[in-house]
Write a protein that holds these residues in place. Structure first.
Motif, mmCIF file in Angstrom:
data_model
loop_
_atom_site.group_PDB
_atom_site.id
_atom_site.type_symbol
_atom_site.label_atom_id
_atom_site.label_comp_id
_atom_site.label_asym_id
_atom_site.label_seq_id
_atom_site.Cartn_x
_atom_site.Cartn_y
_atom_site.Cartn_z
ATOM 1 N N UNK A 1 0.811 -1.210 0.000
ATOM 2 C CA UNK A 1 0.000 0.000 0.000
ATOM 3 C C UNK A 1 0.850 1.267 0.000
ATOM 4 N N UNK A 2 1.985 1.237 0.674
ATOM 5 C CA UNK A 2 2.819 2.441 0.776
ATOM 6 C C UNK A 2 4.255 2.185 0.311
ATOM 7 N N UNK A 3 4.785 1.012 0.633
ATOM 8 C CA UNK A 3 6.156 0.700 0.268
ATOM 9 C C UNK A 3 6.256 0.090 -1.121
ATOM 10 N N UNK A 4 7.453 -0.330 -1.469
ATOM 11 C CA UNK A 4 7.735 -0.933 -2.775
ATOM 12 C C UNK A 4 8.004 -2.424 -2.603
ATOM 13 N N UNK A 5 8.062 -3.119 -3.730
ATOM 14 C CA UNK A 5 8.395 -4.549 -3.666
ATOM 15 C C UNK A 5 9.809 -4.749 -3.123
ATOM 16 N N UNK A 6 10.709 -3.810 -3.403
ATOM 17 C CA UNK A 6 12.057 -3.896 -2.829
ATOM 18 C C UNK A 6 12.024 -3.773 -1.310
ATOM 19 N N UNK A 7 11.174 -2.867 -0.803
ATOM 20 C CA UNK A 7 11.022 -2.743 0.649
ATOM 21 C C UNK A 7 10.569 -4.069 1.249
ATOM 22 N N UNK A 8 9.537 -4.660 0.658
ATOM 23 C CA UNK A 8 8.987 -5.896 1.197
ATOM 24 C C UNK A 8 9.976 -7.053 1.046
ATOM 25 N N UNK A 9 10.678 -7.094 -0.065
ATOM 26 C CA UNK A 9 11.701 -8.123 -0.257
ATOM 27 C C UNK A 9 12.740 -8.046 0.852
ATOM 28 N N UNK A 10 13.224 -6.835 1.130
ATOM 29 C CA UNK A 10 14.222 -6.659 2.192
ATOM 30 C C UNK A 10 13.653 -7.060 3.549
ATOM 31 N N UNK A 11 12.387 -6.739 3.787
ATOM 32 C CA UNK A 11 11.749 -7.115 5.050
ATOM 33 C C UNK A 11 11.675 -8.634 5.173
ATOM 34 N N UNK A 12 11.358 -9.312 4.075
ATOM 35 C CA UNK A 12 11.299 -10.773 4.091
ATOM 36 C C UNK A 12 12.669 -11.387 4.360
ATOM 37 N N UNK A 13 13.723 -10.777 3.804
ATOM 38 C CA UNK A 13 15.068 -11.308 4.037
ATOM 39 C C UNK A 13 15.437 -11.204 5.514
ATOM 40 N N UNK A 14 15.022 -10.124 6.155
ATOM 41 C CA UNK A 14 15.301 -9.945 7.584
ATOM 42 C C UNK A 14 14.562 -10.995 8.402
ATOM 43 N N UNK A 15 13.278 -11.173 8.115
ATOM 44 C CA UNK A 15 12.496 -12.159 8.863
ATOM 45 C C UNK A 15 12.985 -13.576 8.601
#
Length: 251
Positions: A138-152
């Motif tokens: 909704x607000x971030x980008x796919x790159x943001x979410x990709x990076x978040x997934x890598x952290x988790x």
């Protein structure tokens, strides 16, 4: 501590951790009435509220709960300050409640300020990671979410994915549409179908399970890359993640 889920709206879960003395932590109370009912029925005494992001289906019950329990501490990201948060937290902060120390993990993507709370084995991840899927951008980008997934994905195998929505069946149908012959996806899809047929929850999932069945955690998987390359010519995990998210949006 005991983990409990309270159903809200059409498919939300409000999570509650309680100890043997009846003190509890409430996560993402989108509405107050189901929580107040559970508190009364179980004779729980709330100690704190944890908020992952600012969307109303996660914060809508906070102010009513604060009226009932005016001394309650509400931890949340900056974007939830006008939703009832009275203790703003950010990436890397440690939150000590009852017997638990929660690490705050920034996971932008769904919203820019989205955070998760992690205290082994519990990961309260809001709308970042779902069982078999990931949150909408909704607000971030796919790159943001990709990076978040890598952290988790760096967390231990036994991490419990306490996400906020019962989206698992829809996510697994999507996964099957991409990899119809995948044994792990088929296995989990059968299990999810059985649970939902009985109106039972599919959550929490484990990170070990998600690594097998969640395509958004398998963006370097050869089978997935080969399948995607029948439609396009993507090789990089970030590109594949973005392609999957776009496909899911219209599924």
């Amino acid at each position: 501590m005991n983990l409990n889920s309270i159903s809200a709206f059409q498919d939300n879960y409000i999570w509650v951790l309680n100890n043997d003395q009846g003190k509890c932590i409430i996560v993402d109370p989108g509405e107050a009435q189901p929580v107040l009912k559970a508190l009364e029925e179980n004779q729980w005494q709330p100690e704190a509220i944890l908020l992952t992001h600012h969307h109303n289906d996660h914060v809508g019950g906070v102010k009513e709960l604060l009226k009932k329990y005016p001394g309650l501490v509400v931890y949340g990201p900056e974007e939830t300050q006008d939703k009832g948060t009275n203790r703003v937290v950010k990436d890397g902060d440690l939150v000590n409640i009852l017997e638990y120390e929660f690490t705050v993990i920034a996971t932008p993507g769904h919203t820019l300020g989205h955070i998760c709370f992690y205290s082994p084995p519990y990961l309260f991840c809001g709308d970042t990671m779902f069982s078999g899927g990931c949150g909408r951008l909704f607000e971030g980008t796919s790159n943001d979410m990709f990076d978040s997934f890598q952290i988790l994905n760096m967390l231990p195998n036994d991490t419990l994915i306490c996400c906020a929505h019962e989206y698992t069946l829809s996510n697994m149908k999507f996964s099957l549409s991409i990899l119809p012959d995948d044994k792990e996806i088929n296995r989990y899809c059968r299990k999810v179908n059985e649970l939902r047929a009985k109106n039972q929850s599919t959550l929490p999932s484990s990170l070990a399970n998600e690594r097998k069945i969640n395509l958004f955690l398998r963006t370097d998987d050869v089978d997935l890359i080969d399948k995607i390359n029948k439609e396009t010519n993507l090789q990089q995990p970030r590109q594949i993640f973005a392609w999957l998210r776009t496909k899911k949006d219209s599924f």
